[in-house]
Enzyme design. Structure first.
Site, mmCIF file in Angstrom:
data_model
loop_
_atom_site.group_PDB
_atom_site.id
_atom_site.type_symbol
_atom_site.label_atom_id
_atom_site.label_comp_id
_atom_site.label_asym_id
_atom_site.label_seq_id
_atom_site.Cartn_x
_atom_site.Cartn_y
_atom_site.Cartn_z
ATOM 1 C CD GLU A 99 -51.587 73.879 -56.112
ATOM 2 O OE1 GLU A 99 -52.110 74.955 -56.449
ATOM 3 O OE2 GLU A 99 -52.249 72.863 -55.841
ATOM 4 N N GLY A 151 -74.592 82.363 -41.658
ATOM 5 C CA GLY A 151 -73.394 83.003 -41.132
ATOM 6 C C GLY A 151 -73.243 84.453 -41.496
ATOM 7 C CB THR A 152 -74.895 86.732 -43.832
ATOM 8 O OG1 THR A 152 -76.186 86.162 -43.692
ATOM 9 C CG2 THR A 152 -74.196 86.147 -45.028
ATOM 10 C CG ASP A 208 -57.911 72.156 -59.897
ATOM 11 O OD1 ASP A 208 -58.195 72.831 -58.904
ATOM 12 O OD2 ASP A 208 -56.780 71.665 -60.107
HETATM 13 P P1 ADP Z 1 -76.837 83.655 -39.328
HETATM 14 O O1 ADP Z 1 -77.902 83.727 -38.299
HETATM 15 O O2 ADP Z 1 -77.061 84.534 -40.495
HETATM 16 O O3 ADP Z 1 -76.535 82.256 -39.756
HETATM 17 P P2 ADP Z 1 -75.275 84.625 -37.175
HETATM 18 O O4 ADP Z 1 -75.984 85.866 -36.870
HETATM 19 O O5 ADP Z 1 -75.569 83.473 -36.305
HETATM 20 O O6 ADP Z 1 -75.505 84.207 -38.674
HETATM 21 O O7 ADP Z 1 -73.723 84.929 -37.185
HETATM 22 C C1 ADP Z 1 -72.795 84.123 -36.565
HETATM 23 C C2 ADP Z 1 -71.658 84.931 -36.001
HETATM 24 O O8 ADP Z 1 -70.893 85.512 -37.042
HETATM 25 C C3 ADP Z 1 -72.105 86.085 -35.164
HETATM 26 O O9 ADP Z 1 -72.282 85.690 -33.843
HETATM 27 C C4 ADP Z 1 -70.974 87.081 -35.306
HETATM 28 O O10 ADP Z 1 -69.929 86.790 -34.408
HETATM 29 C C5 ADP Z 1 -70.476 86.806 -36.689
HETATM 30 N N1 ADP Z 1 -71.052 87.744 -37.647
HETATM 31 C C6 ADP Z 1 -71.851 87.425 -38.684
HETATM 32 N N2 ADP Z 1 -72.175 88.517 -39.393
HETATM 33 C C7 ADP Z 1 -71.594 89.560 -38.778
HETATM 34 C C8 ADP Z 1 -71.580 90.957 -39.034
HETATM 35 N N3 ADP Z 1 -72.222 91.495 -40.071
HETATM 36 N N4 ADP Z 1 -70.863 91.742 -38.203
HETATM 37 C C9 ADP Z 1 -70.200 91.219 -37.164
HETATM 38 N N5 ADP Z 1 -70.188 89.913 -36.865
HETATM 39 C C10 ADP Z 1 -70.858 89.070 -37.660
HETATM 40 ZN ZN ZN Z 2 -55.465 72.434 -58.748
#
Ligand code: ADP
Ligand code: ZN
Ligand code: MG
Length: 633
Positions: free
Chosen positions: A458, A239-240, A534
């Site tokens: 909390e 997701g990066t 926790d």
């Molecule tokens: P990975 O391949 O690293 O798992 P992705 O490239 O598939 O991640 O990212 C998934 C989505 O998250 C992208 O389509 C985009 O919408 C969003 N996203 C992730 N990183 C960025 C970034 N650096 N800038 C803008 N959008 C991002």
């Molecule tokens: Zn707690």
């Protein structure tokens, strides 16, 4: 912060079907047409206008001297009538009405051949010119009927069976294995993604900009004798933005983007993966300059000598990939990008120079990075005047680009749900919580005693946190249950990004985590199940302090664990002896117990504040950090 699902790129177009298959089809069609025309001609030659008569009628005609010529085949006798035969006789024998055509003599008649020993004699007696035709050998027709025709039929059957089989066993089908080139990768002529769409990954972008230039001006590098890199490996947590970056490289270089996932290479049949690698590179050669993107390359690139037992298919595939990478000429402009979140398990052969010799680290974004990513995605939605993306990025430490994109979307959805045309800060804040903690679960109604327990729990966290140094300010406290199962939570956000944590900060964090349970014990005299998460987190922190950070008296700076998947869940393997393992547990429990005692003591001293704040939270269900601090003062 949980990494969210990897959003697969859309808009990829599938490659068209294999050209060879349409060739087969056209050969078949042409064959059928030829056969048809051929039959038509033969049929026309032999057909003519014939009229069938009974054998008895034929004999009568012969005896009356009406038959002129007769041709005797294997099955039938065809004959014509003599001119000048009495019409009345003919009409009588042939049983014709008066409306029948007058010229009966111009016609060919035929009748079935019967076993008639007297036939020859009769014909001779009535001076009929009769003969049996000699069949002329026709080499072309013979060849067609005995070779081409059967071949076409067999081919037809074969083709039909193939079609049937390829319907089974998924794409490719079992008979076509290794042959079906279509459908296992996506191709986009133009990804339409640019580096501007990727925010907060400046270092990664920097290393990739150069690759774009390679694709643009291969000549420039050739002239100076520089070898172009063949591939780059994008490494980072899910997701990066690894896939996004790869697409951006293709988009910036304006070249086609061929993408597939490593797992698509490894299929049921041994040898299929290797042949797919071959096909992929062949296809890429046609589209060069282009980018091949292999996602999840760890599926094939796993180290070959790992303990988990050999996997022939994967090894073959990997070997093929290695040899293809060595084989192709990088000056053609094919660039291979691959992504993985488990670089440590990759085969060393993949990483040596000349293959994936560049490694581009794609980290979780830092504070300015998160703000930039939020801004990129917020461009697509109408933001209200009060929206403060900086505040959002501060409360989303650890979130990936995909998480942030998801938050913006959730905020927009919430605004729509509430009938607004603009996305306000409260939508964004709520979206952060939705992504971090799940949706509010309104139908889960806690009974008053449970609700009070959660409120004390909390406030326990929040109070222990603010009563210590080295902690993060409280941002929000809520006791509204969430769909993820949490009954309430305390949200804290750092004022600035942290890259290092000191021992005091770690201990303060463990104390904060244990403050919830301590508050329950203090107020209700017993523990509830609400603290399990926790406890898990506190224990993990304590364990890391002992085994990885060298922060225990007993072991000092001895490293006892090593990280095995840094970019996924941060799992680690214990590397020291069993005896040390027992010692580690003792150390962990010592740290946990000390922190718990400290949290309990802090709360005991501030018991009135705990009670009044808990009642306040109980009544409101959700309070902000500011409200909390005001009541505390
Ligand atoms: P990975 O391949 O690293 O798992 P992705 O490239 O598939 O991640 O990212 C998934 C989505 O998250 C992208 O389509 C985009 O919408 C969003 N996203 C992730 N990183 C960025 C970034 N650096 N800038 C803008 N959008 C991002
Ligand atoms: Zn707690
Ligand atoms: Mg991806």
């Amino acid at each position: 912060m949980n990494p969210t699902q990897d959003q697969k790129g859309t808009g990829g177009q599938k490659m068209p079907g294999r050209p060879q298959q349409s060739n087969i089809l056209s050969i078949l069609v042409i064959g059928i047409v030829i056969t048809f025309v051929f039959n038509l001609i033969i049929g026309n030659l032999t057909a003519g206008q014939k009229r069938q008569v009974e054998y008895g009628q034929f004999i009568q005609l012969v005896e009356n001297g009406a038959v002129g010529q007769a041709q005797i085949d294997d099955q039938q006798i065809a004959f014509t009538l003599k001119d000048g035969t009495s019409e009345a006789v003919l009409r009588e024998i042939l049983r014709l009405g008066s409306g029948e055509p007058r010229s009966m003599t111009g016609q060919v008649y035929y009748t079935g051949l019967l076993e008639d020993p007297a036939l020859t004699e009769r014909l001779l007696k009535n001076s009929v010119a009769f003969y049996k035709p000699i069949i002329q050998p026709n080499p072309i027709r013979d060849f067609i009927s005995s070779w081409i025709f059967p071949m076409l039929i067999f081919y037809g059957i074969y083709f039909f069976v193939m079609r049937r089989f390829s319907g089974m066993g998924g794409p490719g089908g079992m008979m076509n294995m290794g042959k079906s080139k279509a459908k296992f990768y996506d191709m986009e002529k133009n990804t339409g993604v640019s580096f501007d769409d990727v925010a907060g990954q400046d270092e990664a972008k920097e290393s990739l900009v150069e690759l774009v230039d390679f694709l643009h001006n291969p000549e420039k590098y050739k002239q100076i004798g520089a070898r172009q890199p063949k591939g780059a490996l994008l490494v980072g947590p899910p997701g990066t933005g690894k896939t996004l970056l790869a697409k951006a490289v293709a988009g910036e270089a304006k070249v086609p983007f061929l993408s597939l996932s490593g797992s698509e290479f490894v299929e049921m049949f041994v040898g299929l993966g290797a042949s797919r690698v071959r096909d992929l590179f062949a296809e890429a050669g046609k589209h060069a300059p282009c980018i091949i993107f292999i996602d999840e390359i760890d599926a094939i690139g796993k180290s070959r000598d790992n303990q988990m037992g050999a996997n022939d298919e994967r090894e073959q595939t990997l070997n093929q990939l290695l040899s293809e990478m060595d084989g192709f000429d990088s000056s053609k402009g094919i660039l291979i990008l691959a992504a993985t979140n488990r670089p440590e398990i990759l085969d060393k052969a993949l990483l040596r120079p000349g293959r994936f010799d560049r490694r581009v680290i794609v980290e979780r974004p830092d504070l300015p990075g998160r703000e930039a990513i939020l801004a990129v995605h917020a461009k697509k939605i109408p933001l209200g005047a009060d929206a403060d993306l900086n505040e959002i990025s501060r409360s989303t430490s650890g979130a990936t680009g995909a998480d942030l994109a998801n938050m913006i979307n959730e905020a927009a959805l919430r605004a729509v749900r509430l009938g607004r045309s603009q996305v306000l800060q409260e939508d964004l804040m709520e979206a952060v919580e939705t992504v971090v903690a799940g949706k509010e679960k309104k139908d889960r109604v806690l009974n008053p005693r449970e609700k009070r327990m959660v409120a004390f729990h909390e406030i326990g966290h929040a109070l222990v946190s603010v009563l210590q140094k080295h902690t993060q300010p409280v941002q929000k406290i809520t006791i509204i249950p969430r769909t993820t199962g949490s009954l309430g939570y305390t949200m804290q956000a750092p004022e600035e990004e942290h890259y290092l944590m000191t021992r005091s900060e770690l201990l303060a964090q463990i104390c904060t985590l244990l403050g919830g349970r301590a508050a329950e014990e203090l107020e209700f005299g017993e523990a509830s199940t609400g603290a399990s998460n926790d406890i898990e987190r506190a224990t993990k922190l304590a364990r890391n302090m002992v085994t990885q950070y060298g922060m225990s008296e007993k072991f000092g700076m001895m490293g006892l664990e090593s990280l095995s998947s840094q970019y996924l869940d941060g799992r680690s393997v214990f590397t020291a002896s069993d005896a040390s393992n027992a010692g580690v547990d003792q150390e962990i429990s010592r740290i946990i117990n000390e922190c718990h005692a400290k949290a309990a003591e802090l709360l005991r001293v501030n018991r009135e504040k705990l009670a009044s704040l808990a009642e306040y939270l109980y009544a409101r269900e959700s309070i902000t950090g500011t409200q909390f601090m005001e009541r505390l003062a």
